[in-house]
Design a protein around this motif. Structure first.
Motif, PDB file in Angstrom:
ATOM      1  N   THR A  44     -10.850 -49.951  -0.271  1.00  0.00           N
ATOM      2  CA  THR A  44     -11.604 -49.311   0.813  1.00  0.00           C
ATOM      3  C   THR A  44     -11.356 -47.805   0.824  1.00  0.00           C
ATOM      4  N   ARG A  48     -14.205 -44.819  -0.109  1.00  0.00           N
ATOM      5  CA  ARG A  48     -14.483 -43.809   0.926  1.00  0.00           C
ATOM      6  C   ARG A  48     -14.151 -42.406   0.437  1.00  0.00           C
ATOM      7  N   SER A  49     -13.003 -42.254  -0.223  1.00  0.00           N
ATOM      8  CA  SER A  49     -12.596 -40.917  -0.661  1.00  0.00           C
ATOM      9  C   SER A  49     -13.432 -40.408  -1.830  1.00  0.00           C
ATOM     10  N   SER A  53     -20.787 -45.541  -1.652  1.00  0.00           N
ATOM     11  CA  SER A  53     -21.047 -46.530  -0.605  1.00  0.00           C
ATOM     12  C   SER A  53     -20.582 -47.910  -1.064  1.00  0.00           C
ATOM     13  N   GLU A  54     -20.332 -48.751  -0.093  1.00  0.00           N
ATOM     14  CA  GLU A  54     -19.882 -50.103  -0.402  1.00  0.00           C
ATOM     15  C   GLU A  54     -20.951 -50.875  -1.179  1.00  0.00           C
TER      16      GLU A  54
END
Length: 161
Positions: A44, A48-49, A53-54
């Motif tokens: 996760t 994010r870093s 996008s997921e």
């Protein structure tokens, strides 16, 4: 091409024969994989870093080449030896500690600033003081005396900025 990890991006771009990964996607995937390594395998935090996008990560995982690379990194992270944080104090040279003490002779110098000037962290100084009585005594002698005769700049509470 990512600056810190061009070899990851190049390896990803070379995979796959005629259906090679576009260089821009390989660079983004390399950013994610580097963030995965830097983040100690926390997926996760890595996506994010790396500004992925997921859903994009989910699409990438459908490509077996990327999935294998990601899994290899996660397995490597899971099995690599863990270096204790306190080991740094053992790697710091005596010259660094002596230079730190020299810098502290200036009454305006803070423990944090003097430590960073010689490439040490304040926690390394506290650790060294807890393990080395001579160093602790030298450090105590350098603490300035306030108006009431009490010493300021205690070694247990390092200046935090």
């Amino acid at each position: 091409m990512p600056k810190d990890h061009p070899k990851i991006a190049e390896a990803l771009a070379r995979q796959g024969g005629p259906d090679r990964i576009p260089a821009s996607r390989a660079a983004r995937q390399a950013d994610y994989l580097k963030a995965l390594i830097d983040g100690n395998g926390v997926v996760t935090a890595a996506w994010r870093s790396s500004a992925v996008s997921e859903s994009t990560l989910g699409r990438w995982r459908t490509d077996n080449r990327f999935a294998v690379a990601e899994q290899a990194i996660r397995e490597w992270i899971a099995h690599r030896p863990v270096v204790p944080r306190k080991a740094y104090a053992l790697r710091a040279s005596e010259n660094q500690f002596q230079r730190f003490l020299e810098l502290l002779q200036d009454a305006s110098a803070s423990i944090k600033d003097a430590a960073h000037e010689v490439g040490l962290g304040a926690s390394t100084i506290r650790y060294k003081a807890s393990r080395d009585a001579d160093f602790k005594a030298q450090l105590e002698a350098l603490r300035p005396v306030g108006h009431g005769g009490r010493r300021r700049r205690p070694i247990t509470v390092v200046d935090k900025a």
